[in-house]
Design a protein around this motif. Sequence first.
Motif, PDB file in Angstrom:
ATOM      1  N   SER A   1       0.911  -1.176   0.144  1.00  0.00           N
ATOM      2  CA  SER A   1       0.065   0.010  -0.224  1.00  0.00           C
ATOM      3  C   SER A   1       0.719   1.301   0.017  1.00  0.00           C
ATOM      4  O   SER A   1       1.789   1.288   0.690  1.00  0.00           O
TER       5      SER A   1
ATOM      6  N   ILE B   1      -2.494   8.401   3.501  1.00  0.00           N
ATOM      7  CA  ILE B   1      -3.546   7.412   3.663  1.00  0.00           C
ATOM      8  C   ILE B   1      -3.652   6.977   4.833  1.00  0.00           C
ATOM      9  O   ILE B   1      -2.510   6.355   5.376  1.00  0.00           O
TER      10      ILE B   1
ATOM     11  N   ARG C   1      -6.625   2.028   6.989  1.00  0.00           N
ATOM     12  CA  ARG C   1      -7.225   1.947   5.388  1.00  0.00           C
ATOM     13  C   ARG C   1      -5.891   1.058   4.713  1.00  0.00           C
ATOM     14  O   ARG C   1      -6.089   0.076   3.729  1.00  0.00           O
ATOM     15  N   ARG C   2      -4.692   1.434   4.751  1.00  0.00           N
ATOM     16  CA  ARG C   2      -3.410   0.735   4.292  1.00  0.00           C
ATOM     17  C   ARG C   2      -3.264  -0.865   4.433  1.00  0.00           C
ATOM     18  O   ARG C   2      -3.273  -1.642   3.948  1.00  0.00           O
TER      19      ARG C   2
ATOM     20  N   VAL D   1      -3.378  -0.636  -1.763  1.00  0.00           N
ATOM     21  CA  VAL D   1      -4.250   0.750  -2.088  1.00  0.00           C
ATOM     22  C   VAL D   1      -3.444   1.825  -2.500  1.00  0.00           C
ATOM     23  O   VAL D   1      -2.450   2.046  -1.689  1.00  0.00           O
TER      24      VAL D   1
ATOM     25  N   CYS E   1      -6.683   7.854  -1.318  1.00  0.00           N
ATOM     26  CA  CYS E   1      -7.453   7.924  -0.121  1.00  0.00           C
ATOM     27  C   CYS E   1      -8.892   7.711  -0.611  1.00  0.00           C
ATOM     28  O   CYS E   1      -9.215   7.604  -1.552  1.00  0.00           O
ATOM     29  N   VAL E   2      -9.846   7.911   0.486  1.00  0.00           N
ATOM     30  CA  VAL E   2     -11.214   7.560   0.405  1.00  0.00           C
ATOM     31  C   VAL E   2     -11.930   8.523  -0.479  1.00  0.00           C
ATOM     32  O   VAL E   2     -12.479   7.844  -1.480  1.00  0.00           O
TER      33      VAL E   2
END
Length: 88
Positions: free
Chosen positions: A35, A46, A50-51, A57, A60-61
Motif C-alpha cells: 500500500s 492514507i 485503510r492501508r 491501496v 485516499c477514500v
Amino acid sequence: MAGGWARDGAEHEQMDATVNDALERARRALPQGESLEFCDECGERIPEARRQALPGVEYCVKCQSELETTAKTQELYNRRGSKDSQLR
C-alpha cells in the motif's frame, strides 16, 4: 424461454456470462501488493487502518470514490450487447 434460433436456456447463459465478466473485472481491479503511504492522486496521507485493510491501496477514500464514480459513468453499456438483440 428462448425464441427463434436460440437454444433453451440461452437467456440464463447470457446473464451468467454478464455477471461473470463483471466479477472478473472487479477482481482484476482490486489492489494488490504494498500500500502507498500517500494518495497517488492528491498526495494526502492514507490512514494506516485503510492501508492495512486494503493491501495495495493507492488512493485516499475521497479520491477512490471520485475514480469509482467516473468509472461507473463510463461503463453504462453491456459490452456483449443486449440480451434481446442476441436472442432474436
